[in-house]
Design a protein around this motif. Structure first.
Motif, PDB file in Angstrom:
ATOM      1  N   ALA A 199      40.200  42.300  35.137  1.00 34.08           N
ATOM      2  CA  ALA A 199      41.494  42.364  35.825  1.00 34.08           C
ATOM      3  C   ALA A 199      42.335  43.517  35.279  1.00 34.08           C
ATOM      4  CB  ALA A 199      42.241  41.040  35.661  1.00 34.08           C
ATOM      5  N   ILE A 200      42.284  43.703  33.980  1.00 35.26           N
ATOM      6  CA  ILE A 200      43.028  44.811  33.360  1.00 35.26           C
ATOM      7  C   ILE A 200      42.470  46.153  33.818  1.00 35.26           C
ATOM      8  CG2 ILE A 200      43.553  45.956  31.168  1.00 35.26           C
ATOM      9  CD1 ILE A 200      43.634  43.179  29.873  1.00 35.26           C
ATOM     10  N   ASP A 201      41.153  46.269  33.844  1.00 28.69           N
ATOM     11  CA  ASP A 201      40.522  47.515  34.300  1.00 28.69           C
ATOM     12  C   ASP A 201      40.858  47.796  35.764  1.00 28.69           C
ATOM     13  OD1 ASP A 201      39.402  47.922  31.832  1.00 28.69           O
ATOM     14  OD2 ASP A 201      37.423  47.137  32.372  1.00 28.69           O
ATOM     15  N   ALA A 202      40.928  46.738  36.582  1.00 26.34           N
ATOM     16  CA  ALA A 202      41.291  46.909  37.996  1.00 26.34           C
ATOM     17  C   ALA A 202      42.696  47.493  38.114  1.00 26.34           C
ATOM     18  CB  ALA A 202      41.210  45.568  38.716  1.00 26.34           C
ATOM     19  N   PHE A 203      43.594  47.019  37.276  1.00 28.46           N
ATOM     20  CA  PHE A 203      44.968  47.537  37.256  1.00 28.46           C
ATOM     21  C   PHE A 203      45.012  48.979  36.764  1.00 28.46           C
ATOM     22  CE2 PHE A 203      48.487  48.226  34.195  1.00 28.46           C
ATOM     23  CZ  PHE A 203      49.519  48.452  35.106  1.00 28.46           C
ATOM     24  N   LYS A 204      44.199  49.292  35.768  1.00 29.69           N
ATOM     25  CA  LYS A 204      44.226  50.625  35.169  1.00 29.69           C
ATOM     26  C   LYS A 204      43.746  51.721  36.120  1.00 29.69           C
ATOM     27  CE  LYS A 204      43.851  49.441  30.255  1.00 29.69           C
ATOM     28  NZ  LYS A 204      43.009  49.547  29.037  1.00 29.69           N
ATOM     29  N   ILE A 205      43.027  51.354  37.157  1.00 26.35           N
ATOM     30  CA  ILE A 205      42.588  52.348  38.141  1.00 26.35           C
ATOM     31  C   ILE A 205      43.785  52.881  38.928  1.00 26.35           C
ATOM     32  CG2 ILE A 205      41.173  52.715  40.225  1.00 26.35           C
ATOM     33  CD1 ILE A 205      39.313  50.507  39.223  1.00 26.35           C
TER      34      ILE A 205
END
Length: 222
Positions: A199-205
């Protein structure tokens, strides 16, 4: 129902630091306004509103999860929502941009071949070859709606037009594969459980993606 003071405290906590960009928090009366403004470069009030709401809701749900320190048994649904929401935002912006500026180019590049049974010929013609019966068909090249194409083709095309980089494309495609795993039967088959890091990686995109798309609009679109 929770006491009003408790409800206000939860909402206030969720809105605190919900805006990723610390330098622009004071420019808006409400956090939701920042999220809508974030997509204003698209110059389309309707799509901007929907994207802003989606981004705000994704952040809000994450803040609820972190604020309540939910256990795994309680936060899986929120993580699934995060993955689906961010994947939907990225796909929507790419699809909107391609549809608006490159619709014909895209559909010509990915023409599909369809075969339709010719019923009139079937009534008078029978074709047999090596003991197998064959039906007469009409071959037709058709343009498939962009929204029905795969994320792989849409991101490939976006890279070719300079809308996003190859690195960003790879991240979006990986996120989209996670999105597909979220479906219950698929999760069952693969024994998939969403992780907080995903979820964090999805946001970081989001930030590099928007920077690239915005650059395309500023330098290419006249």
């Amino acid at each position: 129902m929770l006491d009003e003071k408790v409800r206000k405290a939860v909402v206030n906590y969720c809105n605190l630091d919900i805006i990723p960009n610390k330098t622009s928090r004071d420019e808006f009366d409400y956090p939701s306004q920042w999220f809508e403004n974030y997509f204003s470069f698209l110059h389309d009030t309707n799509i901007v509103k929907h994207l802003g709401e989606a981004f705000y809701q994704a952040r809000f749900m994450y803040k609820i999860m972190s604020g309540l320190r939910l256990s795994k048994a309680k936060y899986y649904a929120i993580l699934k929502f995060q993955i689906i929401q961010y994947a939907s935002i990225y796909e929507a912006i790419l699809e909107y941009t391609i549809e608006k500026y490159f619709k014909n180019d895209f559909q010509k590049k990915y023409l599909r071949t369809e075969y339709h049974l010719n019923k009139s010929i079937m009534q008078v013609l029978k074709v047999t070859y090596k003991s197998q019966n064959y039906l007469p068909c009409t071959k037709k090249m058709v343009k498939k709606p962009i929204k029905l194409e795969t994320i792989d083709l849409k991101t490939d095309f976006a890279v070719s037009k300079g809308i996003i980089s190859q690195n960003t494309k790879d991240k979006i495609v990986s996120l989209y594969r996670l999105r597909n795993n979220v479906h219950i039967l698929k999760a069952y088959e693969t024994n998939y459980r969403p992780k907080i890091k995903e979820a964090i990686d999805a946001f970081k995109i989001m930030e590099p993606f928007i920077d690239e798309v915005k650059s395309f609009y500023n330098t290419t679109v006249k």
